[in-house]
Design an enzyme around this catalytic site. Structure first.
Site, PDB file in Angstrom:
ATOM      1  N   ALA A  20       0.842  -1.183   0.000  1.00 61.53           N
ATOM      2  CA  ALA A  20       0.000   0.000   0.000  1.00 61.53           C
ATOM      3  C   ALA A  20       0.885   1.244   0.000  1.00 61.53           C
ATOM      4  O   ALA A  20       2.090   1.170   0.254  1.00 61.53           O
ATOM      5  CB  ALA A  20      -0.917   0.002   1.216  1.00 61.53           C
ATOM      6  N   GLU A  38      -1.885  -9.383  -0.961  1.00 60.77           N
ATOM      7  CA  GLU A  38      -3.322  -9.507  -0.693  1.00 60.77           C
ATOM      8  C   GLU A  38      -4.128  -9.415  -1.992  1.00 60.77           C
ATOM      9  O   GLU A  38      -5.125 -10.131  -2.159  1.00 60.77           O
ATOM     10  CB  GLU A  38      -3.757  -8.433   0.303  1.00 60.77           C
ATOM     11  CG  GLU A  38      -3.219  -8.697   1.706  1.00 60.77           C
ATOM     12  CD  GLU A  38      -3.476  -7.558   2.675  1.00 60.77           C
ATOM     13  OE1 GLU A  38      -4.131  -7.805   3.699  1.00 60.77           O
ATOM     14  OE2 GLU A  38      -3.032  -6.422   2.409  1.00 60.77           O
ATOM     15  N   GLU A  90       3.585  -6.027   7.291  1.00 57.88           N
ATOM     16  CA  GLU A  90       2.903  -4.937   7.989  1.00 57.88           C
ATOM     17  C   GLU A  90       3.341  -4.737   9.430  1.00 57.88           C
ATOM     18  O   GLU A  90       3.302  -3.604   9.946  1.00 57.88           O
ATOM     19  CB  GLU A  90       1.380  -5.176   7.936  1.00 57.88           C
ATOM     20  CG  GLU A  90       0.739  -4.872   6.593  1.00 57.88           C
ATOM     21  CD  GLU A  90       0.777  -6.058   5.627  1.00 57.88           C
ATOM     22  OE1 GLU A  90       0.103  -6.002   4.594  1.00 57.88           O
ATOM     23  OE2 GLU A  90       1.487  -7.050   5.917  1.00 57.88           O
TER      24      GLU A  90
END
Length: 260
Positions: free
Chosen positions: A66, A115, A135
């Site tokens: 991300a 993901e 993460e």
């Protein structure tokens, strides 16, 4: 819609979606996720498209995660909204789509990138790909379905190891764990994805959609997978494709399915 962060083109019955932020290693920011939503839902609703291949621009990354810069200003409510929006508008839509979606993983597939690949129905990786959910190095956990889909694919123990260590694994290890379907050279990545998808496109489209729904039901909480299978099996008997498939088998010829 004119896309700024992705490329979407159709060749034959295949829609190719490329995350096109090479300078950012194709990181998923809010705008990119919004464009993915439009491209994917358009493909699922277009009768001329039989399946989708998702990949990343350039040789370095499928999606390297991300866009971390967007996390800085978020609080608890903002984090929840971000995860919920991405899951419901992109990742869940892919997983529950009525057409096959193949991830062609070129290079890094980390965090949100892995993901995204896991939401796809099939994953093909180049032999130089690196996969991981890092993460916890940011004080986070995967928020786009990673804890759930990775567990379904590789089991609880390996999932906890990958998430808690934040280590990357190779494509070969991903194949061994059941995370990756096929490992090929970078030059063979898209051709292999095309070969596999074109084989799928020879099959009955409505049956493919039913198969996706029934297989997904096997791991959905509160869902009776066997009942879903029976329902989807029975629905096939109301299609022209089943009649064509049976007739083609009896007549010893190739079936010509119309998706009806």
């Amino acid at each position: 819609m004119v896309f700024e962060n992705i490329l979407s083109e159709q060749k034959g019955r295949i829609q190719y979606i490329t995350i096109n932020r090479e300078s950012k290693l194709n990181a998923l920011n809010k705008a990119t996720l919004a464009e993915l939503h439009v491209a994917i839902t358009t493909g699922f609703n277009d009768e001329g498209i039989g399946g989708i291949i998702i990949t990343g621009a350039g040789p370095k990354a499928f999606v390297a995660g991300a866009d971390i810069a967007e996390f800085a200003a978020l609080d608890i409510a903002g984090g929840r909204d971000m995860a919920l929006d991405a899951q419901t508008k992109v990742f869940d839509i892919i997983e529950n789509g009525n057409k096959p979606v193949i991830a062609a993983v070129n290079g890094f597939a980390l965090g949100g990138g892995l993901e995204l690949a896991m939401a796809c129905h099939i994953r093909i990786a180049s032999d130089n790909a690196k996969l991981g959910l890092p993460e916890v190095t940011l004080g986070l956990i995967p928020g786009y379905g990673g804890t759930q889909r990775l567990t379904r694919l590789v089991g609880r123990g390996k999932t906890l190891e990958m998430i808690m260590t934040a280590d990357m694994i190779s494509a070969a290890d991903g194949y061994q764990y059941g995370l990756i379907n096929h490992v090929v050279s970078p030059a063979e990545l898209l051709p292999k994805a095309e070969e596999l998808l074109n084989k799928i496109l020879l099959r009955a489209p409505l049956a493919i959609a039913s198969a996706i729904k029934a297989v997904n039901a096997a791991t959905l909480p509160g869902t009776q997978g066997f009942e879903t299978e029976i329902d989807e099996f029975s629905k096939c008997f109301g299609t022209s494709d089943l009649k064509e498939g049976v007739n083609a088998f009896l007549e010893k010829r190739k079936a010509d399915f119309k998706g009806k």
